[in-house]
Each structure stands twice: as C-alpha cells, then as structure tokens.
Design an enzyme around this catalytic site. Structure first.
Site, PDB file in Angstrom:
ATOM      1  N   TRP A  84       0.849  -1.192   0.000  1.00  0.00           N
ATOM      2  CA  TRP A  84       0.000   0.000   0.000  1.00  0.00           C
ATOM      3  C   TRP A  84       0.887   1.245   0.000  1.00  0.00           C
ATOM      4  CZ3 TRP A  84      -4.992   0.743  -0.878  1.00  0.00           C
ATOM      5  CH2 TRP A  84      -5.537   2.005  -0.575  1.00  0.00           C
ATOM      6  N   ASP A 190       2.869   4.824 -19.724  1.00  0.00           N
ATOM      7  CA  ASP A 190       1.488   5.254 -19.429  1.00  0.00           C
ATOM      8  C   ASP A 190       1.548   6.311 -18.329  1.00  0.00           C
ATOM      9  OD1 ASP A 190      -1.233   5.446 -19.496  1.00  0.00           O
ATOM     10  OD2 ASP A 190      -1.641   3.485 -18.619  1.00  0.00           O
TER      11      ASP A 190
END
Length: 284
Positions: A84, A190
């Site tokens: 995370w 990207d």
C-alpha cells in the site's frame, strides 16, 4: 473462491476487510485491511484482461532500473497484491512534480541497449502492446504504436475508416516532424497523473506501467495529455536531462496520438474528435 479467500491463499493471511478503491477502469482495485492494521493494494483482473503476472514483471523491471514502484507482495493471473502506498489525492503538488520529473529523466538517461521494443510484449491498460525488436524508432512508432492501435480501434468499430486512412497519410510523413533519437530509453509508457503518486511535496511511487524501449518524449507527452503536470515537472526533468527544442510546439501533440488511439479503442466517444483535430493540425 471469494476475494478474501483468494487474498489469503496468495499472501498467507486473511484480510478482515476489503474496501473498494476508485479509479479502476481496467482492473478492479481493493484495499485489503488486515487484523494488525496493515493494508495492501489488491488488483483483480476483469474478464478478458491479460494476466496480472505481466504487471508484476513490468514493476520489477522498473524497480531494477531505479524507479520507485510498489513492492509486489504476490500474485497470479487474476489477482495481484502490492504494498500500500500512502499518497495525497488530487494529483502531484509542485514538489512532487519536480521529484517525478527528475526520476523520469534518470530513467530516460540510463543505457537501454540499441534497439526499440522490448524483450517481451506488454500491455497498456487492458490492450496488448507489441514490442518487436526494431532498429528504427520512427518505424517502431509508426508500425507498432500508431498503425497497430489504429487497426485495432477500427476493428473494434470505434475509429471511422476515413480517420484510419488519414492516419496512414500521417504515418507516411513522420520523418517531417520526428527525428531518430541518439539511443533508446526505457519508458514508463502510461505516464498520466493517475499513475504518479505523491504526498506532502514528495514523490511516492509510479504505478501501472506499459513499458518498452522507445523515445523518452512519449512519457513527457503523455504526462501533459490530461494536464497531469506543469512547469515544475519539466524543471525537474531539465535538471537531469536536456529536452530538445520543438517538443512542446510540435512533437508532444504528435506523440499523444498513440494514447488517444488507446482511448478510442477502449472508450470511443470524444477521443475520436481529439484524433481528428490532431490529424488536421498536421495537415492530414
């Protein structure tokens, strides 16, 4: 197997909660919360999506190249667990943009061989991205990016045939606007704002790569496509690597035809008009 059971099998412990995370246009994203309060990002493949093992492989390659990315905790074809990353919503502030620009410049400046493409095919979003070894950047960008994506957008029924023919015209004239770079760079592929995470003036991580060996300017163009970055990003980039004249005036818009065609294939709609305007801008 339910999501919690799948996470337990993959990571060796069962989450007490699975919370939806926004922004998952391609994969379904969850925050797994464990009994000790630790969290993990869980990505679940949607039907027809490529194996998530490929994303884990790309993240490992970017980490090896020195770019900050989340640790891969485990995964299989349909589920990927990532460390995370605490980050601030709403995009990068000026300090985080400057750090991101420096990090991307270091990535682009590192040696990346002499040929364009990559040692394996990758994906952008859920779409296959071919990376055959190619000596010429112009040939690679023309055939494996613009025309490949245009053909698939046409086959999907989202790119009008007239625009496909105009793209052929532009592809035949690329040498009028683009030059061969001195050497290839490893690119994120990207690099829009949603894939750059920051917190309190600092860069946190890059996520969701679509990497290959190409021209570093494709990353810089993509970063501008949705107004993800501004002057601080390019100031940071210039501290490490010079940006050749003419990028903002000409090449940026041309390189962004590729991500626009990706969006045409995935979503259609207003992105078709954006492709048409770019073609008109270059007289095609």
């Amino acid at each position: 197997m339910d999501d919690a059971g799948h996470v337990e099998r993959m990571l060796g412990r069962r989450p007490v909660r699975l919370l939806p995370v926004g922004g998952g246009d391609i994969a379904r994203s969850l925050c797994a919360v464990f009994a000790d309060g630790e969290r993990a990002m869980i990505k679940c493949a949607r039907a027809g999506q490529p194996s998530l093992r490929l994303e884990a492989r790309m993240l490992a390659d970017l980490r090896a190249a020195g770019l900050p990315v989340p640790d891969v905790l485990g995964g299989d074809d349909t589920l990927l667990g990532l460390a995370w990353i605490e980050h601030a919503p709403g995009g990068l502030d000026a300090g985080a943009q400057r750090e991101a620009g420096r990090a991307i410049a270091r990535l682009h400046a590192a040696p990346a061989g002499e040929r364009y493409g990559y040692r394996y095919d990758t994906v952008i979003g859920s779409l296959h991205q071919p990376n055959p070894s190619t000596a010429s950047w112009l040939a690679f960008f023309r055939d494996q990016r613009l025309l490949h994506r245009a053909d698939h957008a046409l086959a999907a029924g989202r790119l009008p045939a007239a625009l496909r023919r105009r793209l052929d015209t532009l592809a035949g004239r690329l040498e009028h606007w683009l030059d061969e770079p001195a050497m290839p760079s490893l690119v994120h592929g990207d690099l829009w704002g949603g894939n750059m995470l920051g917190r309190r003036g600092a860069l946190a991580a890059f996520i969701d790569p679509a990497l290959y060996h190409g021209h570093g300017e494709v990353d810089l163009a993509m970063a501008m496509l949705f107004d993800s970055v501004g002057a601080p990003f390019f100031q940071g980039y210039a501290e490490v690597r010079e940006l050749a004249p003419g990028f903002f005036e000409r090449r940026c818009e041309l390189y962004n035809l590729y991500p626009l065609l990706v969006h045409v294939e995935l979503f259609g709609g207003s992105y078709v008009g954006a492709v048409e305007r770019t073609l008109a801008r270059f007289g095609c």
